[in-house]
Design an enzyme around this catalytic site. Structure first.
Site, PDB file in Angstrom:
ATOM      1  N   LYS A  85       0.838  -1.200   0.000  1.00 38.54           N
ATOM      2  CA  LYS A  85       0.000   0.000   0.000  1.00 38.54           C
ATOM      3  C   LYS A  85       0.873   1.250   0.000  1.00 38.54           C
ATOM      4  O   LYS A  85       1.687   1.454   0.892  1.00 38.54           O
ATOM      5  CB  LYS A  85      -0.916  -0.020   1.226  1.00 38.54           C
ATOM      6  CG  LYS A  85      -1.847  -1.238   1.243  1.00 38.54           C
ATOM      7  CD  LYS A  85      -2.710  -1.310   2.487  1.00 38.54           C
ATOM      8  CE  LYS A  85      -1.908  -1.567   3.724  1.00 38.54           C
ATOM      9  NZ  LYS A  85      -2.763  -1.892   4.897  1.00 38.54           N
ATOM     10  N   THR A 109      -8.892   9.191   8.540  1.00 43.34           N
ATOM     11  CA  THR A 109      -8.616   7.948   7.814  1.00 43.34           C
ATOM     12  C   THR A 109      -8.347   6.788   8.764  1.00 43.34           C
ATOM     13  O   THR A 109      -7.748   5.788   8.371  1.00 43.34           O
ATOM     14  CB  THR A 109      -7.403   8.139   6.888  1.00 43.34           C
ATOM     15  OG1 THR A 109      -6.276   8.592   7.677  1.00 43.34           O
ATOM     16  CG2 THR A 109      -7.697   9.152   5.796  1.00 43.34           C
ATOM     17  N   GLY A 145      -8.557   3.446  10.509  1.00 44.10           N
ATOM     18  CA  GLY A 145      -9.142   2.170  10.114  1.00 44.10           C
ATOM     19  C   GLY A 145      -8.958   1.802   8.660  1.00 44.10           C
ATOM     20  O   GLY A 145      -9.477   0.778   8.209  1.00 44.10           O
ATOM     21  N   THR A 146      -8.193   2.584   7.921  1.00 42.92           N
ATOM     22  CA  THR A 146      -8.040   2.338   6.486  1.00 42.92           C
ATOM     23  C   THR A 146      -7.475   0.947   6.190  1.00 42.92           C
ATOM     24  O   THR A 146      -7.995   0.217   5.339  1.00 42.92           O
ATOM     25  CB  THR A 146      -7.114   3.402   5.863  1.00 42.92           C
ATOM     26  OG1 THR A 146      -7.586   4.700   6.208  1.00 42.92           O
ATOM     27  CG2 THR A 146      -7.078   3.268   4.366  1.00 42.92           C
ATOM     28  N   GLY A 147      -6.387   0.576   6.883  1.00 43.31           N
ATOM     29  CA  GLY A 147      -5.756  -0.703   6.606  1.00 43.31           C
ATOM     30  C   GLY A 147      -6.643  -1.883   6.948  1.00 43.31           C
ATOM     31  O   GLY A 147      -6.731  -2.862   6.186  1.00 43.31           O
ATOM     32  N   CYS A 148      -7.300  -1.805   8.117  1.00 42.20           N
ATOM     33  CA  CYS A 148      -8.221  -2.882   8.514  1.00 42.20           C
ATOM     34  C   CYS A 148      -9.344  -3.015   7.498  1.00 42.20           C
ATOM     35  O   CYS A 148      -9.735  -4.130   7.111  1.00 42.20           O
ATOM     36  CB  CYS A 148      -8.825  -2.569   9.891  1.00 42.20           C
ATOM     37  SG  CYS A 148      -7.626  -2.321  11.205  1.00 42.20           S
TER      38      CYS A 148
END
Length: 264
Positions: A174, A208, A210-213
């Site tokens: 990412k 932003t 919580g984006t990765g989860c």
């Protein structure tokens, strides 16, 4: 018809923006029945993580077996695992299922708070990543796992090679933290042969959390539906881009992405 089944193995975020709360919201939004194995409890809000309490290995194992042995799963997503014993326990449990696995090697929170013990890194490299169908590290996690500092797209390719060397079938690197003022965000998905460069608009929105989860759970949701990895990742990228655009203020710090943006 019953919905597809996905399981998240992750920590709890009391603020509701990340962790199992984000995972279950994502799965629901994408038409998947989400189930959970809680690995740790955090006291967390928009300003950061105030405390972390790991669950016993026995509790994690019992939750996993309760779900898998009775209900079954069509995809599994892992998030915060906190310690080497938890990482190794989860890797052992994953070996007992045939469902695809998305590993989000969570190392630090959005606020910079550590969520993985330094002593657990080798277990992630040697036990957890080999169990992954897709590994989804951000650039900070790439550095934590491989020592590589990524500053451009060619660096993302080197990062993918380094992550794939640990054994996952696919690496999704990412690129949201790439330095520079770019109008687009780029991610790289590759299995070492195919390359898929995924671009999306970069939104000027600080909320932003919580984006990765959310991205990893969206990929797992696509895999639970039977999508191939590139298609699942492409749809997940589209979903999380909309969630980032709709991210909203919460408390006095960094707010979450909006998991329900498609219905508003």
């Amino acid at each position: 018809m019953n919905p597809p089944l996905a399981l998240t193995v992750a920590g709890s975020d009391s603020g509701g923006g990340a962790g199992i709360q984000a995972d279950l919201k994502t799965m629901l939004a994408l038409g998947v029945h989400g189930m959970s194995v809680v690995t740790a409890v955090t006291a967390q809000n928009s300003r950061g993580v105030q405390g972390v309490w790991e669950l016993p290995v026995e509790a994690v194992r019992a939750q996993f077996r309760a779900v898998v042995d009775d209900i079954g799963v069509q995809a599994v997503k892992t998030g915060m695992l906190a310690s080497a014993p938890l990482v190794e326990t989860v890797a052992e449990l994953l070996a007992s299922v045939e469902a695809p696995v998305v590993v989000d090697p969570v190392g630090v929170s959005k606020h910079g708070d550590p969520l993985l013990a330094e002593a657990a890194l080798d277990s992630v490299r040697t036990k957890l990543l080999p169990a992954a169908t897709v590994a989804t590290p951000n650039l900070d996690e790439v550095t934590q796992l491989t020592g590589l500092v990524v500053e451009d797209e060619s660096g993302m390719r080197r990062a993918a090679e380094a992550i794939l060397a640990y054994g996952p079938r696919w690496a999704l690197i990412k690129g949201g933290h790439l330095p520079g003022d770019f109008a687009e965000v780029v991610d790289l998905l590759t299995d070492g042969t195919e390359e898929h460069w995924l671009y999306a608009p970069r939104y000027d929105n600080r909320h932003t959390h919580g984006t990765g989860c959310t991205l990893a759970s969206a990929v797992a949701s696509g895999l639970a539906k039977g999508l191939a990895v590139p298609e699942a990742v492409r749809e997940a990228k589209s979903y999380v881009t909309g969630a980032i655009a709709a991210g909203f203020a919460l408390g006095s710090g960094i707010g979450p992405v909006d998991h329900g943006w498609q219905t508003r």
